[in-house]
Motif scaffolding. Structure first.
Motif, mmCIF file in Angstrom:
data_model
loop_
_atom_site.group_PDB
_atom_site.id
_atom_site.type_symbol
_atom_site.label_atom_id
_atom_site.label_comp_id
_atom_site.label_asym_id
_atom_site.label_seq_id
_atom_site.Cartn_x
_atom_site.Cartn_y
_atom_site.Cartn_z
ATOM 1 N N GLY A 1 9.071 44.941 18.087
ATOM 2 C CA GLY A 1 10.203 45.167 19.116
ATOM 3 C C GLY A 1 9.777 44.360 20.463
ATOM 4 N N TYR B 1 10.508 54.088 28.373
ATOM 5 C CA TYR B 1 9.688 54.724 27.383
ATOM 6 C C TYR B 1 8.451 55.285 28.535
ATOM 7 N N ASP C 1 16.295 49.857 23.173
ATOM 8 C CA ASP C 1 15.875 48.615 22.593
ATOM 9 C C ASP C 1 16.939 48.401 21.185
ATOM 10 N N TRP D 1 13.785 53.911 23.284
ATOM 11 C CA TRP D 1 13.809 53.573 22.101
ATOM 12 C C TRP D 1 15.400 53.034 21.391
ATOM 13 N N THR E 1 8.745 48.961 19.073
ATOM 14 C CA THR E 1 9.980 49.672 19.284
ATOM 15 C C THR E 1 9.700 51.012 18.200
ATOM 16 N N PRO E 2 9.403 52.199 18.204
ATOM 17 C CA PRO E 2 9.038 52.655 20.067
ATOM 18 C C PRO E 2 7.813 52.347 20.167
#
Length: 305
Positions: free
Chosen positions: A101, A64, A224, A221, A35-36
């Motif tokens: 992430g 994404y 998440d 992002w 993330t990202p």
């Protein structure tokens, strides 16, 4: 055989963009970015995957890159997209690996797909926030102030978070255009992490991923960060397949307390602690090779317990 862009469609009609690396006939591994991030988050020397005999599948997780958003998703919802990709590619059984992430999403696959996931890895992944995970103060303790600030935006809600991450991403792209090793800006990184960011392989991936990860906005992002603040949709205590938990002692993005909690709460997991590493490891090719041997063969990394 590298294929940097393929697409398929989820059962609810969303586009999922993915890439294939390594040996198309090799053992399949679903590798889940952080993330990202984006589907370009892999080791760019493809020959390593070929030598190891593995087919690495990366994808733009929902929202994404070129994958459509799934607004309001939970961590557990990633399982649907992993199943879609596995079915599309004809993989009945496979390994799953997630870093940062991507770590919680790998654990979701371990918990909810025991009939298909052979083994899983969670590397430098965060722990759940709140019961049954870490309480807020412990969850944030040891995190760089830049990360703490980001999660404060998330606690303020989607609108605030979106505006701030749009600004953050624009500034990130400006830094990367000049010097990719500065992708993390003002983070007080360990010497180990700074050394990794200066590697030419990391430079290549940073350039590729930064330009791709928010192609259609920062929604992946955003989603998440919001997903990490709420219940994940599964309990790590329900995991019944073999899992490798790895973390670095000098990590300031995901402090070691997260890895320690996962090590204590993922049933029967193998634990590898990198004493001299932070968030990005210290020897990528060794670590990739160890991870492949774990996921495919069940061989635990050296110095794990």
């Amino acid at each position: 055989m590298s294929e940097p862009l393929r697409t398929t469609t989820s059962v609810d009609g969303r586009v999922i963009a993915f890439a294939l690396w390594g040996d198309p006939e090799g053992f399949p591994i679903m590798s889940l970015h952080g993330t990202p991030g984006s589907r370009f988050d892999r080791w760019p020397k493809d020959d390593l995957y070929k030598e190891l005999g593995v087919c690495i599948v990366t994808h733009d997780r929902a929202g994404y890159g070129r994958s459509a958003r799934r607004r309001g998703r939970s961590v557990a919802d990633e399982v649907d997209d992993v199943v879609t990709l596995a079915d599309h590619l004809g993989f009945e059984r496979f390994g799953v690996s997630g870093a940062s992430g991507g770590g919680p999403h790998s654990l979701a696959c371990a918990a909810l797909l025991p009939e298909r996931v052979v083994r899983a890895t969670c590397a430098v992944g965060i722990a759940p926030l709140g019961s049954p995970g870490l309480e807020r103060d412990a969850w944030l303790a040891g995190m760089d102030p830049e990360n703490v600030r980001e999660f404060g935006w998330a606690e303020s809600g989607e609108d605030v978070l979106t505006l701030e991450l749009e600004r953050e991403h624009a500034e990130m792209r400006q830094r990367v255009a000049v010097d990719p090793s500065t992708v993390l800006g003002d983070f007080e990184l360990s010497d180990s992490d700074r050394a990794q960011l200066a590697r030419p392989e990391f430079i290549q991936v940073i350039r590729e991923s930064t330009s791709e990860q928010a192609l259609n906005g920062v929604w992946g992002w955003v989603d998440d960060d919001l997903a990490f603040l709420k219940p994940w949709g599964f309990n790590v205590a329900d995991i019944a397949i073999p899992v490798l938990v790895e973390y670095g002692v000098t990590d300031v993005l995901v402090p070691p307390a997260h890895g320690e909690w996962l090590a204590a709460n993922v049933p029967g997991c193998v634990v590898k602690v990198e004493d001299d590493a932070g968030h990005l490891g210290s020897d990528p090719e060794r670590e990739i090779s160890e991870n492949v041997r774990w996921l495919r063969d069940g061989v635990a990394p050296a110095a794990s317990h």
